[in-house]
Design a protein around this motif. Structure first.
Motif, PDB file in Angstrom:
ATOM      1  N   ALA A   3       9.201   3.793  -0.023  1.00  0.00           N
ATOM      2  CA  ALA A   3       8.995   4.623   1.162  1.00  0.00           C
ATOM      3  C   ALA A   3       8.130   5.830   0.828  1.00  0.00           C
ATOM      4  N   ASN A   4       8.394   6.479  -0.292  1.00  0.00           N
ATOM      5  CA  ASN A   4       7.592   7.640  -0.689  1.00  0.00           C
ATOM      6  C   ASN A   4       6.126   7.260  -0.867  1.00  0.00           C
ATOM      7  N   ASP A   5       5.877   6.131  -1.525  1.00  0.00           N
ATOM      8  CA  ASP A   5       4.494   5.705  -1.759  1.00  0.00           C
ATOM      9  C   ASP A   5       3.793   5.353  -0.459  1.00  0.00           C
ATOM     10  N   LEU A   6       4.497   4.672   0.448  1.00  0.00           N
ATOM     11  CA  LEU A   6       3.866   4.282   1.708  1.00  0.00           C
ATOM     12  C   LEU A   6       3.513   5.525   2.525  1.00  0.00           C
ATOM     13  N   PHE A   7       4.342   6.558   2.445  1.00  0.00           N
ATOM     14  CA  PHE A   7       4.027   7.821   3.120  1.00  0.00           C
ATOM     15  C   PHE A   7       2.764   8.443   2.525  1.00  0.00           C
ATOM     16  N   VAL A   8       2.685   8.487   1.200  1.00  0.00           N
ATOM     17  CA  VAL A   8       1.503   9.047   0.537  1.00  0.00           C
ATOM     18  C   VAL A   8       0.258   8.251   0.895  1.00  0.00           C
ATOM     19  N   LEU A   9       0.406   6.926   0.964  1.00  0.00           N
ATOM     20  CA  LEU A   9      -0.733   6.071   1.279  1.00  0.00           C
ATOM     21  C   LEU A   9      -1.236   6.329   2.701  1.00  0.00           C
ATOM     22  N   MET A  10      -0.314   6.411   3.657  1.00  0.00           N
ATOM     23  CA  MET A  10      -0.727   6.643   5.042  1.00  0.00           C
ATOM     24  C   MET A  10      -1.373   8.015   5.196  1.00  0.00           C
ATOM     25  N   ASP A  11      -0.769   9.026   4.554  1.00  0.00           N
ATOM     26  CA  ASP A  11      -1.367  10.348   4.645  1.00  0.00           C
ATOM     27  C   ASP A  11      -2.725  10.378   3.951  1.00  0.00           C
ATOM     28  N   GLY A  12      -2.839   9.708   2.803  1.00  0.00           N
ATOM     29  CA  GLY A  12      -4.112   9.673   2.093  1.00  0.00           C
ATOM     30  C   GLY A  12      -5.214   9.038   2.906  1.00  0.00           C
ATOM     31  N   LEU A  13      -4.876   7.970   3.623  1.00  0.00           N
ATOM     32  CA  LEU A  13      -5.869   7.314   4.463  1.00  0.00           C
ATOM     33  C   LEU A  13      -6.332   8.234   5.585  1.00  0.00           C
ATOM     34  N   PHE A  14      -5.388   8.798   6.327  1.00  0.00           N
ATOM     35  CA  PHE A  14      -5.764   9.572   7.506  1.00  0.00           C
ATOM     36  C   PHE A  14      -6.217  10.991   7.165  1.00  0.00           C
ATOM     37  N   ALA A  15      -6.000  11.421   5.937  1.00  0.00           N
ATOM     38  CA  ALA A  15      -6.526  12.718   5.492  1.00  0.00           C
ATOM     39  C   ALA A  15      -7.907  12.578   4.857  1.00  0.00           C
ATOM     40  N   GLY A  16      -8.427  11.346   4.799  1.00  0.00           N
ATOM     41  CA  GLY A  16      -9.792  11.142   4.323  1.00  0.00           C
ATOM     42  C   GLY A  16      -9.945  10.962   2.837  1.00  0.00           C
ATOM     43  N   ARG A  17      -8.855  10.643   2.130  1.00  0.00           N
ATOM     44  CA  ARG A  17      -8.956  10.476   0.685  1.00  0.00           C
ATOM     45  C   ARG A  17      -9.300   9.052   0.272  1.00  0.00           C
ATOM     46  N   LEU A  18      -9.302   8.113   1.217  1.00  0.00           N
ATOM     47  CA  LEU A  18      -9.610   6.726   0.893  1.00  0.00           C
ATOM     48  C   LEU A  18     -10.873   6.227   1.586  1.00  0.00           C
ATOM     49  N   LEU A  19     -11.063   6.612   2.840  1.00  0.00           N
ATOM     50  CA  LEU A  19     -12.187   6.146   3.646  1.00  0.00           C
ATOM     51  C   LEU A  19     -12.816   7.320   4.375  1.00  0.00           C
ATOM     52  N   SER A  20     -14.062   7.135   4.780  1.00  0.00           N
ATOM     53  CA  SER A  20     -14.730   8.133   5.610  1.00  0.00           C
ATOM     54  C   SER A  20     -14.094   8.142   7.002  1.00  0.00           C
ATOM     55  N   PRO A  21     -14.245   9.231   7.762  1.00  0.00           N
ATOM     56  CA  PRO A  21     -13.715   9.249   9.134  1.00  0.00           C
ATOM     57  C   PRO A  21     -14.224   8.104   9.991  1.00  0.00           C
ATOM     58  N   GLU A  22     -15.492   7.732   9.836  1.00  0.00           N
ATOM     59  CA  GLU A  22     -16.029   6.635  10.619  1.00  0.00           C
ATOM     60  C   GLU A  22     -15.384   5.308  10.232  1.00  0.00           C
ATOM     61  N   SER A  23     -15.139   5.100   8.948  1.00  0.00           N
ATOM     62  CA  SER A  23     -14.486   3.869   8.514  1.00  0.00           C
ATOM     63  C   SER A  23     -13.049   3.800   9.027  1.00  0.00           C
ATOM     64  N   VAL A  24     -12.354   4.938   9.040  1.00  0.00           N
ATOM     65  CA  VAL A  24     -10.996   4.969   9.582  1.00  0.00           C
ATOM     66  C   VAL A  24     -11.026   4.669  11.082  1.00  0.00           C
ATOM     67  N   ARG A  25     -12.013   5.224  11.776  1.00  0.00           N
ATOM     68  CA  ARG A  25     -12.131   4.957  13.209  1.00  0.00           C
ATOM     69  C   ARG A  25     -12.299   3.472  13.469  1.00  0.00           C
ATOM     70  N   ILE A  26     -13.162   2.824  12.702  1.00  0.00           N
ATOM     71  CA  ILE A  26     -13.388   1.384  12.870  1.00  0.00           C
ATOM     72  C   ILE A  26     -12.118   0.605  12.538  1.00  0.00           C
ATOM     73  N   LEU A  27     -11.445   0.993  11.465  1.00  0.00           N
ATOM     74  CA  LEU A  27     -10.206   0.332  11.056  1.00  0.00           C
ATOM     75  C   LEU A  27      -9.165   0.347  12.162  1.00  0.00           C
ATOM     76  N   MET A  28      -9.044   1.480  12.860  1.00  0.00           N
ATOM     77  CA  MET A  28      -7.977   1.653  13.845  1.00  0.00           C
ATOM     78  C   MET A  28      -8.404   1.322  15.269  1.00  0.00           C
ATOM     79  N   ALA A  29      -9.693   1.067  15.504  1.00  0.00           N
ATOM     80  CA  ALA A  29     -10.159   0.759  16.861  1.00  0.00           C
ATOM     81  C   ALA A  29      -9.574  -0.573  17.327  1.00  0.00           C
ATOM     82  N   ILE A  30      -9.055  -0.606  18.540  1.00  0.00           N
ATOM     83  CA  ILE A  30      -8.423  -1.812  19.061  1.00  0.00           C
ATOM     84  C   ILE A  30      -9.478  -2.875  19.345  1.00  0.00           C
TER      85      ILE A  30
END
Length: 352
Positions: free
Chosen positions: A250-277
């Motif tokens: 659970a701790n790791d999954l929290f860090v992973l989700m925060d890392g993704l949406f805080a921009g530590r893994l992907l650019s904002p545009e890549s995150v937008r594409i990832l989450m676009a329906i």
């Protein structure tokens, strides 16, 4: 049983800046007999995390907030993050025919399929791997390279024109694995390690094949705990690693989700594409869902992830506008609807 689970609270430190979250979770444990881990946070801050019950009923080993669980179909979302990293680096493209990456794949399908249609389950590739497992559960123990796995379980005639419909097919991810590994020349486990585990300093996460019980400290899976513990272990073959082979605490999954949406893994545009329906009726994006859910009197866009395999149930929600997060992990075949009810109650509590 519920009181015995609650008694384990005294054994481990509890982080509870959200007192109401603790009340909600503990009441649920007593009333419903929940065995698992509960985490609530916002942004990079954990407001409440607590473990309840046992990881191994035979030895009496208790769950902790660092116990790894299989994450089931959350693995697909993790795989989509890896793919988007490769897209961002220019190694892959979402809308190129997959024949560009798999020249030996059947030409008619390869010319029509793309990574986008595969990862959004809009490809039309029939779910031949699940059909094979239903016919013969021993399929779960097969050891096949990507080429043979694709040939046997992901090469059927398309059920519909790519993009025209939606069908939740695990066979899509056999093709994605073959594309990723052929393009990079690396095995998927090393990509997860290099792109996610090491940059975020995750300590209890990675990928597995076969039985997850080979992972150190893994929560064992059970059909039930009472009156007698009945183990449930469903192995996942190597070629299905992207569909269901990721594990995390659970701790790791929290860090992973925060890392993704805080921009530590992907650019904002890549995150937008990832989450676009991509598929509105199913709220499906790439490898996961984006839903609008009401919390605290306001509608919030939510990264909505849920995974199950055998006895494991994992829910992970994060509001995309203000970063409120709920993560629930269970290893005793718990009712998924009740897990959703607990997640909703905890999310509401996190705003108070």
């Amino acid at each position: 049983m519920a009181l015995a689970l609650l008694a384990l609270l005294c054994s481990f430190p509890v982080w509870a800046d959200c007192a109401e979250c603790a009340v909600v979770a503990r009441r649920f444990v007593v009333n419903e007999g929940f065995n698992g881990v509960v985490l609530v946070g916002h942004g990079a801050t954990i407001d409440y995390v607590e473990s309840f019950g046992v990881a191994d009923a035979q030895t009496g080993r208790a769950l902790t907030v660092d116990t790894p669980f299989e994450t089931g179909s959350i693995s697909k979302w993790i795989a989509a993050v890896v793919v988007m990293r490769l897209v961002q680096q220019g190694q892959l493209a979402l809308d190129q025919p997959i024949s560009n990456y798999l020249p030996d794949y059947r030409r008619d399908n390869g010319a029509r399929l793309t990574l986008r249609t595969l990862m959004s389950h809009a490809s039309g590739v029939p779910n031949e791997i699940d059909d094979a497992i239903k016919r013969d559960p021993a399929t779960r123990t097969l050891s096949l390279d990507n080429s043979e796995a694709v040939q046997r379980f992901a090469s059927g005639n398309l059920r519909f024109e790519p993009g025209a419909d939606w069908d939740y097919s695990h066979s899509n991810w056999l093709l994605v694995k073959a594309i990723v590994e052929r393009t990079t020349g690396r095995d998927y486990a090393s990509l997860v390690e290099g792109y996610l585990v090491q940059p975020l300093a995750l300590h209890h996460s990675g990928v597995f094949s076969g039985s997850s019980l080979g992972v150190a400290g893994m929560a064992h899976g059970y059909r039930r705990l009472a009156p007698d513990a009945e183990p449930l272990d469903k192995p996942s073959p190597d070629f299905m690693m992207l569909a269901g082979g990721f594990y995390a605490s659970a701790n790791d999954l929290f860090v992973l989700m925060d890392g993704l949406f805080a921009g530590r893994l992907l650019s904002p545009e890549s995150v937008r594409i990832l989450m676009a329906i991509e598929r509105p009726p199913q709220h499906y994006a790439l490898g996961g869902r984006t839903k609008t859910l009401p919390f605290a009197g306001k509608d919030h866009p939510v990264a909505w992830e849920y995974g199950s395999n055998g006895a494991y149930r994992v829910l992970a929600w994060r509001t995309l506008d203000d970063g409120h997060t709920v993560i629930l992990m269970n290893n005793t075949s718990f009712d998924h609807m009740k897990i959703g009810e607990l997640g909703t109650a905890l999310m509401e509590a996190s705003y108070r």
